[in-house]
Design an enzyme around this catalytic site. Structure first.
Site, PDB file in Angstrom:
ATOM      1  N   ASP A 131       0.841  -1.197   0.000  1.00  0.00           N
ATOM      2  CA  ASP A 131       0.000   0.000   0.000  1.00  0.00           C
ATOM      3  C   ASP A 131       0.877   1.248   0.000  1.00  0.00           C
ATOM      4  O   ASP A 131       1.343   1.701   1.037  1.00  0.00           O
ATOM      5  CB  ASP A 131      -0.930  -0.013   1.223  1.00  0.00           C
ATOM      6  CG  ASP A 131      -1.898   1.173   1.222  1.00  0.00           C
ATOM      7  OD1 ASP A 131      -1.942   1.897   0.206  1.00  0.00           O
ATOM      8  OD2 ASP A 131      -2.609   1.356   2.226  1.00  0.00           O
TER       9      ASP A 131
ATOM     10  N   LYS B  24       1.593   7.973   0.341  1.00  0.00           N
ATOM     11  CA  LYS B  24       1.938   8.056   1.766  1.00  0.00           C
ATOM     12  C   LYS B  24       3.324   8.671   1.924  1.00  0.00           C
ATOM     13  O   LYS B  24       4.186   8.479   1.063  1.00  0.00           O
ATOM     14  CB  LYS B  24       1.975   6.642   2.365  1.00  0.00           C
ATOM     15  CG  LYS B  24       0.645   5.969   2.601  1.00  0.00           C
ATOM     16  CD  LYS B  24       0.878   4.562   3.179  1.00  0.00           C
ATOM     17  CE  LYS B  24      -0.413   3.773   3.311  1.00  0.00           C
ATOM     18  NZ  LYS B  24      -1.345   4.326   4.300  1.00  0.00           N
TER      19      LYS B  24
ATOM     20  N   ASP C 226       0.140  -5.068   4.490  1.00  0.00           N
ATOM     21  CA  ASP C 226      -1.262  -4.696   4.268  1.00  0.00           C
ATOM     22  C   ASP C 226      -2.073  -5.842   3.659  1.00  0.00           C
ATOM     23  O   ASP C 226      -3.236  -5.669   3.316  1.00  0.00           O
ATOM     24  CB  ASP C 226      -1.330  -3.440   3.376  1.00  0.00           C
ATOM     25  CG  ASP C 226      -2.551  -2.571   3.671  1.00  0.00           C
ATOM     26  OD1 ASP C 226      -3.128  -2.710   4.763  1.00  0.00           O
ATOM     27  OD2 ASP C 226      -2.922  -1.761   2.809  1.00  0.00           O
TER      28      ASP C 226
ATOM     29  N   ARG D 119     -11.190  -0.629   1.781  1.00  0.00           N
ATOM     30  CA  ARG D 119     -12.648  -0.745   1.790  1.00  0.00           C
ATOM     31  C   ARG D 119     -13.205  -0.919   0.372  1.00  0.00           C
ATOM     32  O   ARG D 119     -14.273  -1.493   0.187  1.00  0.00           O
ATOM     33  CB  ARG D 119     -13.252   0.480   2.500  1.00  0.00           C
ATOM     34  CG  ARG D 119     -12.986   1.791   1.834  1.00  0.00           C
ATOM     35  CD  ARG D 119     -13.217   2.975   2.779  1.00  0.00           C
ATOM     36  NE  ARG D 119     -12.082   3.192   3.683  1.00  0.00           N
ATOM     37  CZ  ARG D 119     -12.041   4.148   4.605  1.00  0.00           C
ATOM     38  NH1 ARG D 119     -13.065   4.947   4.767  1.00  0.00           N
ATOM     39  NH2 ARG D 119     -10.983   4.280   5.375  1.00  0.00           N
TER      40      ARG D 119
END
Ligand code: BES
Ligand code: MN
Ligand code: ZN
Length: 488
Positions: free
Chosen positions: A257, A264, A275, A338
């Protein structure tokens, strides 16, 4: 590691682990001479049996070496404290080249089976190391033979077997999570899943074109920024002959990720090979079921992809059509978990499941709330939540229930689509709004979401924990499923 139950201390024993409660006498089962020696150490205060304390004592006798381990106050002690205490001894024995040992069992209030299980898990997990990439491996001997002093009843033997299978699965999951992301790609993860194929385990991999045909817009969108092809891994374990409804387990597997275009900072990306811990947890649970041959039907769904900022990466403002046709407005490309889970939770419904349980390293907010101590538990069904809480108490893999009130669902309404993948206002109740988002994709099914962002990966080396992956959730869910087999 070979572990056996034995009623008496064997003749050849050289090393003995003796768990002791604070301000209590040593166990009476000790041979007289050792009893007085240990008693003296306790009386003089040379050893205090506080939780986490241990010392090694050398004797002139046949049993050459004693590990005295403190369990703390007898009223507060439990099998989890024992599991960690035994794991500390196992780590220490590794440094001392001890290859065989005997463990005495303390008198705890729990059933003997649980105490045996904790001891065996402690022995095995305490010796875990991830050395695949060290050219010089630890040249220490691992424990090859251990005896636990307990009656060899059928139940006790079964609990010992459960502990071994559990610990093996936990270490299997830890290995997958600790592996670098350039090796543990979605393709590799799918290969690992395929290797679990057996008579009672079907494994199917959906490729990009299958996902296109099925309309899995969530996984496909997140995968757009990566050169690694996404995989949707399906495992179907059939342990029950009846057509009983399956439990469907879903695991987030973002193999790396980066955050995507909303990239990030370096610090936040550092451990993001982990992740995919949710996916590894689901694989570990299924591996345990397969080996124990549990009489249940369980499906595992693992959407696997990288989240990268490549040329064709998905963007803020995009609208994604998920598997259930519900539309998702992208407010942030780092809230990717999600989105892939939306497809998997939607797909889960086609099994007419008994319930759906998902594991995901979903939010940093959950770490802020609970640290690495516990996972967040969210559910639309209190009975299911309570069953999970019970299994959590039994295994001491801690979960803490959080609310899912409608006000939180309000916060994730989309402007131009049905839902948005981040809340307004942002940075409030981040773990809950993520769960509220998932809830939109489970229909009327009983469902629980376990946010393992905190406890799945740690910086601590203590008890059963090693730095890195923990394999959190496997012991918990195996216990939950075993409890379920007893309810029918
Ligand atoms: N995988 C992360 C969550 C995470 C963070 C797991 C740290 C383990 C350790 C997830 O995909 C993520 O980036 N979440 C964002 C959501 C935000 C953009 C709404 C977060 O938690 O910051
Ligand atoms: Mn993210
Ligand atoms: Zn993520």
């Amino acid at each position: 590691m070979n572990i056996e139950l034995l009623q008496k201390i064997p003749e050849a024993a050289e090393t003995l682990i003796i768990p002791i409660f604070e301000k209590e006498a040593p166990p009476k089962e000790l041979p007289q001479s050792l009893y007085s020696k240990v008693n003296q150490l306790l009386k003089t205060g040379e050893f205090e049996a506080k939780q986490g304390n241990y010392i090694v004592v050398h004797t002139q006798e046949r049993i050459k070496r004693l590990f005295l381990v403190g369990l703390g106050c007898k009223l507060k002690a439990n099998s989890n404290i024992l599991r960690n205490a035994v794991a500390d001894c196992a780590r220490l024995s590794k440094q001392r080249n001890i290859s065989s040992l005997v463990v005495m069992l303390p008198k705890l209030t729990e059933e003997e089976g649980f105490i045996i299980q904790a001891t065996a898990e402690g022995l095995m997990l305490g010796q875990y190391l991830f050395e695949k990439f060290k050219t010089e491996k630890t040249d220490r001997k691992l424990i090859s033979k251990a005896f636990i002093l307990a009656k060899r009843t059928k139940e006790n033997e079964a609990m010992l077997r459960l502990a071994k299978v559990n610990a093996d699965s936990v270490m299997f999951a830890r290995d997958l999570i600790n592996m670098p992301a350039s090796i543990m790609t979605p393709t590799k993860l799918a290969k690992v899943a395929t290797s679990l194929k057996s008579k009672n385990m079907k494994v199917k991999i959906l490729e990009r074109k299958d996902m296109e045909r099925l309309g899995m817009g969530g996984v496909l969108s997140v995968a757009r920024g990566s050169v690694q092809p996404p995989k949707f891994i399906i495992l179907e374990y059939k342990g029950s002959k009846q057509k009983s409804k399956p439990f469907v387990l879903v695991g987030k597997a973002i193999t790396f990720d980066s955050g995507g275009l909303d990239i990030k900072p370096a610090d936040g990306m550092k451990d993001m090979k982990s992740d995919m811990a949710g996916g590894a947890t689901v694989l570990g649970i299924l591996k345990t079921l397969q080996q124990l041959n549990l009489p249940l039907n369980v499906v595992g769904l693992i959407p696997a992809t990288e989240n990268m900022p490549g040329q064709d990466a998905y963007k803020q403002g995009d609208v994604v059509i998920s598997y259930t046709k519900k539309t998702i407005e992208i407010g942030h490309t780092d809230a990717e978990g999600r989105i892939i889970l939306a497809d998997a939770l939607g797909y889960a419904q086609k099994y007419a499941p008994k319930c759906i349980i998902d594991f995901a390293t979903l939010t940093g907010a959950c770490i802020i709330a609970l640290g690495t101590v516990a996972a967040g538990l969210f559910s639309n069904n209190s009975e299911l939540a309570e069953k999970l809480e019970k299994a959590s108490n039994q295994t001491q893999e801690k979960v803490w229930r959080m609310p899912l009130w409608d006000e939180y669902t309000e916060m994730i309404k989309g402007d131009i689509a049905d839902v948005r993948n981040i809340s307004i206002p942002p940075k409030q109740a981040g773990a809950i709004t993520a769960a509220a988002f998932l809830k939109e994709f489970v229909g009327n099914n009983d469902w629980a979401h376990i946010d393992i962002a905190g406890p799945s990966y740690v910086d601590i080396e203590k008890g059963i924990l090693q730095k890195g992956a923990t394999g959190f959730g496997i012991r918990l869910l195996t216990r939950f499923l075993i409890n379920e087999t007893k309810n029918h």
